[in-house]
Motif scaffolding. Structure first.
Motif, PDB file in Angstrom:
ATOM      1  N   ARG A 119       3.817   3.565 -11.427  1.00  0.00           N
ATOM      2  CA  ARG A 119       3.751   2.990 -10.118  1.00  0.00           C
ATOM      3  C   ARG A 119       2.967   3.833  -9.218  1.00  0.00           C
ATOM      4  N   ASN A 132       3.476   5.280  -6.249  1.00  0.00           N
ATOM      5  CA  ASN A 132       4.410   5.526  -5.146  1.00  0.00           C
ATOM      6  C   ASN A 132       5.068   6.811  -4.998  1.00  0.00           C
ATOM      7  N   ASN A 148      10.261   5.616   3.067  1.00  0.00           N
ATOM      8  CA  ASN A 148      10.219   4.491   3.307  1.00  0.00           C
ATOM      9  C   ASN A 148       9.130   4.237   4.493  1.00  0.00           C
ATOM     10  N   ASP A 175       7.699  -2.698   3.688  1.00  0.00           N
ATOM     11  CA  ASP A 175       7.472  -3.296   2.320  1.00  0.00           C
ATOM     12  C   ASP A 175       6.031  -3.281   2.250  1.00  0.00           C
ATOM     13  N   LEU A 176       5.420  -2.521   1.134  1.00  0.00           N
ATOM     14  CA  LEU A 176       3.911  -2.520   1.085  1.00  0.00           C
ATOM     15  C   LEU A 176       3.529  -3.341  -0.004  1.00  0.00           C
ATOM     16  N   HIS A 177       4.599  -4.364  -0.693  1.00  0.00           N
ATOM     17  CA  HIS A 177       4.098  -5.183  -1.579  1.00  0.00           C
ATOM     18  C   HIS A 177       3.071  -6.141  -1.073  1.00  0.00           C
ATOM     19  N   ILE A 182       1.793  -2.706  -5.097  1.00  0.00           N
ATOM     20  CA  ILE A 182       1.756  -1.865  -3.798  1.00  0.00           C
ATOM     21  C   ILE A 182       0.414  -1.843  -3.408  1.00  0.00           C
ATOM     22  N   ASP A 191      12.827  -1.460  -6.680  1.00  0.00           N
ATOM     23  CA  ASP A 191      11.554  -1.741  -6.106  1.00  0.00           C
ATOM     24  C   ASP A 191      11.478  -3.377  -6.042  1.00  0.00           C
ATOM     25  N   THR A 192      11.721  -3.800  -4.787  1.00  0.00           N
ATOM     26  CA  THR A 192      11.874  -5.451  -4.598  1.00  0.00           C
ATOM     27  C   THR A 192      11.028  -5.899  -3.787  1.00  0.00           C
ATOM     28  N   PRO A 193       9.797  -6.651  -4.105  1.00  0.00           N
ATOM     29  CA  PRO A 193       9.092  -7.412  -2.938  1.00  0.00           C
ATOM     30  C   PRO A 193       9.984  -8.122  -1.995  1.00  0.00           C
ATOM     31  N   TYR A 243      11.964  -3.031   1.393  1.00  0.00           N
ATOM     32  CA  TYR A 243      11.139  -1.909   1.654  1.00  0.00           C
ATOM     33  C   TYR A 243      10.621  -1.522   0.207  1.00  0.00           C
ATOM     34  N   THR A 244       9.676  -0.510   0.051  1.00  0.00           N
ATOM     35  CA  THR A 244       9.045  -0.043  -0.915  1.00  0.00           C
ATOM     36  C   THR A 244       9.496   1.335  -1.056  1.00  0.00           C
TER      37      THR A 244
END
Length: 219
Positions: A10, A12, A32, A35-37, A43, A68-70, A73-74
């Motif tokens: 990913r 990230n 942090n 949320d970057l999704h 991402i 990592d949860t849409p 936060y990413t």
């Protein structure tokens, strides 16, 4: 949900340029920026909030599992805190309370204020956001003489703009996602391009020392 504490492809892993890239190397700190999704779960944004924080990977039980949860936060990852600061992040006020307290004191000292002067987190984050990004949303860099910069600053040298170097105890250490190469002396009268924001350079000068992760990378 995908556990992101393990190696991942990913995008990230954060560079000292503030960019998000894919790497199999493990980071020592968690980041942090909100949320970057995108709707497809990838991402795609560089940030969603003005508070960019640097967290510990551990909780009181010695283990933190990061998902990592849409919609939440990413999780981002840094090689060490010096990289996190170059990318524009500050210590988290919850999981790194002692570090954050020292950071706030250094911010005050950099402005000639007493250590215990009250400054809100919101005001710190607003100042940091203005210091780290220009009007186009790109990392705000500036030129300075190397002698002006404290240990813990990240720079690039003319002729090698794609290699970030950590200045540390009189040597410049080239950075990769796998760590630092062997440090070399440098001309302190030389002009460099500074990646760490002016605000955070002044904070480091005022006594906040970012945690640096040596040993060096393998050749």
């Amino acid at each position: 949900m995908k556990d992101m504490t393990a190696s991942s492809g990913r995008t990230n892993r954060v560079t000292p340029f503030g960019r998000l890239e894919a790497s199999r190397s493990r980071g020592a700190f968690l980041g942090n920026r909100g949320d970057l999704h995108a709707p497809d779960g990838a991402i795609r944004r560089t940030h969603a909030v003005k508070f960019w924080i640097c967290c510990t990977l551990e909780e009181t039980n010695g283990q933190r599992v990061v998902f990592d949860t849409p919609g939440r936060y990413t999780p981002l990852f840094f090689w060490d805190e010096a990289v996190a600061m170059a990318a524009g992040h500050r210590p988290c006020g919850q999981c790194r309370k002692t570090a954050f307290r020292g950071f706030k004191q250094a911010v005050n000292r950099s402005k000639g204020l007493p250590d215990d002067h009250f400054v809100s987190v919101k005001d710190i984050d607003a100042e940091m956001h203005a210091s780290r990004l220009d009007e186009q949303g790109h990392q705000r860099r500036y030129r300075a003489t190397a002698a002006e910069l404290p240990s813990g600053s990240f720079v690039t040298f003319d002729g090698d703009p794609d290699t970030p170097h950590l200045l540390w105890e009189g040597k410049a250490h080239p950075w990769t996602h796998s760590g630092y190469g062997t440090g070399a002396g440098y001309d302190r009268s030389r002009e460099v391009v500074v990646l760490t924001s002016r605000m955070l350079v002044e904070t480091i000068k005022a006594g906040y020392v970012p945690l640096v992760r040596f040993p060096t990378a393998s050749p």
